[in-house]
Design a protein around this motif. Structure first.
Motif, PDB file in Angstrom:
ATOM      1  N   GLY A 144       0.692  -1.088  -0.006  1.00  0.00           N
ATOM      2  CA  GLY A 144      -0.043   0.115  -0.179  1.00  0.00           C
ATOM      3  C   GLY A 144       0.758   1.181   0.041  1.00  0.00           C
ATOM      4  O   GLY A 144       1.988   1.135   0.665  1.00  0.00           O
ATOM      5  N   SER A 145       0.394   2.411  -0.688  1.00  0.00           N
ATOM      6  CA  SER A 145       1.197   3.413  -1.047  1.00  0.00           C
ATOM      7  C   SER A 145       0.543   4.921  -0.799  1.00  0.00           C
ATOM      8  O   SER A 145      -0.676   4.861  -0.848  1.00  0.00           O
ATOM      9  N   GLU A 146       1.399   5.801  -0.631  1.00  0.00           N
ATOM     10  CA  GLU A 146       0.659   7.184  -0.485  1.00  0.00           C
ATOM     11  C   GLU A 146       0.074   7.591  -2.027  1.00  0.00           C
ATOM     12  O   GLU A 146      -0.408   8.449  -2.259  1.00  0.00           O
ATOM     13  N   ASP A 147       0.365   6.670  -2.745  1.00  0.00           N
ATOM     14  CA  ASP A 147       0.128   7.143  -4.171  1.00  0.00           C
ATOM     15  C   ASP A 147      -1.393   6.615  -4.731  1.00  0.00           C
ATOM     16  O   ASP A 147      -1.970   6.593  -5.770  1.00  0.00           O
ATOM     17  N   LYS A 148      -2.113   6.028  -3.468  1.00  0.00           N
ATOM     18  CA  LYS A 148      -3.465   5.934  -3.342  1.00  0.00           C
ATOM     19  C   LYS A 148      -3.630   4.611  -4.182  1.00  0.00           C
ATOM     20  O   LYS A 148      -4.962   4.259  -4.383  1.00  0.00           O
ATOM     21  N   THR A 149      -2.915   3.614  -4.345  1.00  0.00           N
ATOM     22  CA  THR A 149      -2.949   2.476  -4.750  1.00  0.00           C
ATOM     23  C   THR A 149      -2.501   1.271  -3.967  1.00  0.00           C
ATOM     24  O   THR A 149      -1.714   1.454  -2.936  1.00  0.00           O
ATOM     25  N   VAL A 150      -2.804   0.056  -4.394  1.00  0.00           N
ATOM     26  CA  VAL A 150      -2.584  -1.385  -3.685  1.00  0.00           C
ATOM     27  C   VAL A 150      -1.958  -2.034  -4.868  1.00  0.00           C
ATOM     28  O   VAL A 150      -2.656  -2.224  -5.863  1.00  0.00           O
ATOM     29  N   ARG A 151      -0.748  -2.521  -4.613  1.00  0.00           N
ATOM     30  CA  ARG A 151      -0.169  -3.402  -5.714  1.00  0.00           C
ATOM     31  C   ARG A 151       0.026  -4.800  -5.225  1.00  0.00           C
ATOM     32  O   ARG A 151       0.386  -4.997  -4.174  1.00  0.00           O
ATOM     33  N   LEU A 152      -0.264  -5.724  -6.110  1.00  0.00           N
ATOM     34  CA  LEU A 152       0.081  -7.110  -5.722  1.00  0.00           C
ATOM     35  C   LEU A 152       1.297  -7.678  -6.810  1.00  0.00           C
ATOM     36  O   LEU A 152       1.212  -7.489  -7.922  1.00  0.00           O
ATOM     37  N   TRP A 153       2.242  -8.190  -6.120  1.00  0.00           N
ATOM     38  CA  TRP A 153       3.412  -8.659  -6.623  1.00  0.00           C
ATOM     39  C   TRP A 153       3.395 -10.157  -6.608  1.00  0.00           C
ATOM     40  O   TRP A 153       3.278 -10.835  -5.851  1.00  0.00           O
ATOM     41  N   ASP A 154       4.300 -10.731  -7.530  1.00  0.00           N
ATOM     42  CA  ASP A 154       4.553 -12.146  -7.578  1.00  0.00           C
ATOM     43  C   ASP A 154       5.845 -12.120  -6.776  1.00  0.00           C
ATOM     44  O   ASP A 154       6.920 -11.780  -7.602  1.00  0.00           O
ATOM     45  N   HIS A 162      -1.313  -6.921 -10.236  1.00  0.00           N
ATOM     46  CA  HIS A 162      -2.656  -6.271 -10.303  1.00  0.00           C
ATOM     47  C   HIS A 162      -2.289  -5.085  -9.476  1.00  0.00           C
ATOM     48  O   HIS A 162      -1.304  -4.923  -8.488  1.00  0.00           O
ATOM     49  N   ILE A 163      -2.867  -3.871 -10.030  1.00  0.00           N
ATOM     50  CA  ILE A 163      -2.882  -2.516  -9.485  1.00  0.00           C
ATOM     51  C   ILE A 163      -4.138  -2.378  -8.939  1.00  0.00           C
ATOM     52  O   ILE A 163      -4.975  -2.384  -9.701  1.00  0.00           O
ATOM     53  N   LEU A 164      -4.694  -2.157  -7.568  1.00  0.00           N
ATOM     54  CA  LEU A 164      -5.951  -1.916  -6.972  1.00  0.00           C
ATOM     55  C   LEU A 164      -6.137  -0.458  -6.851  1.00  0.00           C
ATOM     56  O   LEU A 164      -5.365  -0.063  -6.005  1.00  0.00           O
ATOM     57  N   GLN A 165      -6.994   0.177  -7.365  1.00  0.00           N
ATOM     58  CA  GLN A 165      -7.378   1.629  -7.342  1.00  0.00           C
ATOM     59  C   GLN A 165      -8.699   1.572  -6.951  1.00  0.00           C
ATOM     60  O   GLN A 165      -9.722   0.683  -7.010  1.00  0.00           O
ATOM     61  N   GLY A 166      -8.931   2.715  -6.200  1.00  0.00           N
ATOM     62  CA  GLY A 166     -10.399   3.049  -5.733  1.00  0.00           C
ATOM     63  C   GLY A 166     -10.230   4.184  -4.722  1.00  0.00           C
ATOM     64  O   GLY A 166     -11.199   4.904  -4.412  1.00  0.00           O
ATOM     65  N   HIS A 167      -8.943   4.095  -3.993  1.00  0.00           N
ATOM     66  CA  HIS A 167      -8.926   4.957  -2.685  1.00  0.00           C
ATOM     67  C   HIS A 167      -8.298   6.373  -3.490  1.00  0.00           C
ATOM     68  O   HIS A 167      -7.897   6.680  -4.684  1.00  0.00           O
ATOM     69  N   ASP A 181      -7.641 -15.066  -0.469  1.00  0.00           N
ATOM     70  CA  ASP A 181      -8.541 -14.822  -1.673  1.00  0.00           C
ATOM     71  C   ASP A 181      -9.053 -13.103  -1.514  1.00  0.00           C
ATOM     72  O   ASP A 181      -9.457 -12.810  -2.450  1.00  0.00           O
ATOM     73  N   ARG A 182      -8.809 -12.781  -0.453  1.00  0.00           N
ATOM     74  CA  ARG A 182      -9.214 -11.338  -0.300  1.00  0.00           C
ATOM     75  C   ARG A 182      -8.093 -10.396   0.274  1.00  0.00           C
ATOM     76  O   ARG A 182      -7.275 -10.640   0.857  1.00  0.00           O
ATOM     77  N   ILE A 183      -8.216  -9.047  -0.190  1.00  0.00           N
ATOM     78  CA  ILE A 183      -7.330  -7.969   0.481  1.00  0.00           C
ATOM     79  C   ILE A 183      -8.204  -6.918   1.197  1.00  0.00           C
ATOM     80  O   ILE A 183      -8.981  -6.389   0.342  1.00  0.00           O
ATOM     81  N   ALA A 184      -7.998  -6.301   2.268  1.00  0.00           N
ATOM     82  CA  ALA A 184      -8.479  -5.156   2.700  1.00  0.00           C
ATOM     83  C   ALA A 184      -7.505  -4.142   2.805  1.00  0.00           C
ATOM     84  O   ALA A 184      -6.191  -4.411   3.134  1.00  0.00           O
ATOM     85  N   SER A 185      -7.966  -2.910   2.435  1.00  0.00           N
ATOM     86  CA  SER A 185      -6.898  -1.942   2.706  1.00  0.00           C
ATOM     87  C   SER A 185      -7.573  -0.576   3.172  1.00  0.00           C
ATOM     88  O   SER A 185      -8.893  -0.608   3.267  1.00  0.00           O
ATOM     89  N   GLY A 186      -6.907   0.062   4.176  1.00  0.00           N
ATOM     90  CA  GLY A 186      -7.230   1.332   4.855  1.00  0.00           C
ATOM     91  C   GLY A 186      -6.615   2.345   4.284  1.00  0.00           C
ATOM     92  O   GLY A 186      -5.518   2.484   3.789  1.00  0.00           O
ATOM     93  N   SER A 187      -7.064   3.608   4.179  1.00  0.00           N
ATOM     94  CA  SER A 187      -6.839   4.758   3.554  1.00  0.00           C
ATOM     95  C   SER A 187      -7.157   6.025   4.477  1.00  0.00           C
ATOM     96  O   SER A 187      -8.030   6.086   5.364  1.00  0.00           O
TER      97      SER A 187
END
Length: 191
Positions: A144-154, A162-167, A181-187
């Motif tokens: 999770g980053s201050e760039d407002k995204t969550v990234r998933l890495w192999d 994956h790049i998860l956007q929405g925040h 199977d799920r990820i929760a993010s706080g912002s």
């Protein structure tokens, strides 16, 4: 000085703390006594974590260094260098063979605990890395980053899958569900 990070050992008999006084201290839970004071960092310690077996501790500091410590002897086993800014967070992989660190330099680094070598430098975020976590199987990392995204890495290839956007503000925390199977993010956007 301020304490920035505390964590229980896997057995629950010890607590490690990282402080602004540049030390990591190991505390006996029953007696409250300091068992070891781990010295080597030159600036504040921001994050501490035990290995899954509880025999090692990783610490990340404002001095841009991740240190790997032996819990029994208190000696520094490896000094992991490569970040160009302070270390915000360090986490162990579920198997205990890797350490992952996140930094305001916008990178996540994967380190081999046996050799101390950087295995992958995960690049793609455009701002401070505030949170990093492994999937339960250890095959993926979420950052999770201050760039407002969550990234998933192999983990094996180091590629962003994956790049998860929405925040609409900084992502401050990410966590995998127990099944993975799920990820929760706080912002900072209050969601």
């Amino acid at each position: 000085d301020e304490v920035n990070s505390v964590v229980y050992s896997p057995k629950g008999d010890q607590i490690a703390s990282g402080s602004n006084d540049s030390t990591v201290r190991l505390w006996d839970v029953d007696t409250g006594e300091c068992v070891h004071t781990l010295q080597g960092h030159s600036r504040a310690v921001n994050s501490v974590v035990y290995s899954p077996k509880g025999d090692r501790i990783a610490s990340g500091s404002e001095d841009k260094i991740v240190r790997l410590w032996d819990v029994d002897t208190g000696e520094c086993v490896h000094t992991l260098q490569g970040h160009s800014h302070c270390i915000n967070i360090v986490v162990y992989s579920p198997k205990g063979d890797r350490i992952t660190s996140g930094s305001p330099d916008s990178t996540v680094r994967l380190w081999d605990v046996n050799t101390g070598e950087c295995v992958h430098t995960l690049q793609g975020h455009s701002d401070n890395i505030s949170s990093v976590t492994y999937s339960p199987k250890g095959d993926r990392i979420a950052s999770g980053s201050e760039d407002k995204t969550v990234r998933l890495w192999d983990v094996d290839t180091g590629e962003c899958v994956h790049i998860l956007q929405g925040h609409n503000r900084a992502v401050s925390s990410v966590v995998y569900s127990p099944k993975g199977d799920r990820i929760a993010s706080g912002s900072d956007d209050k969601t």
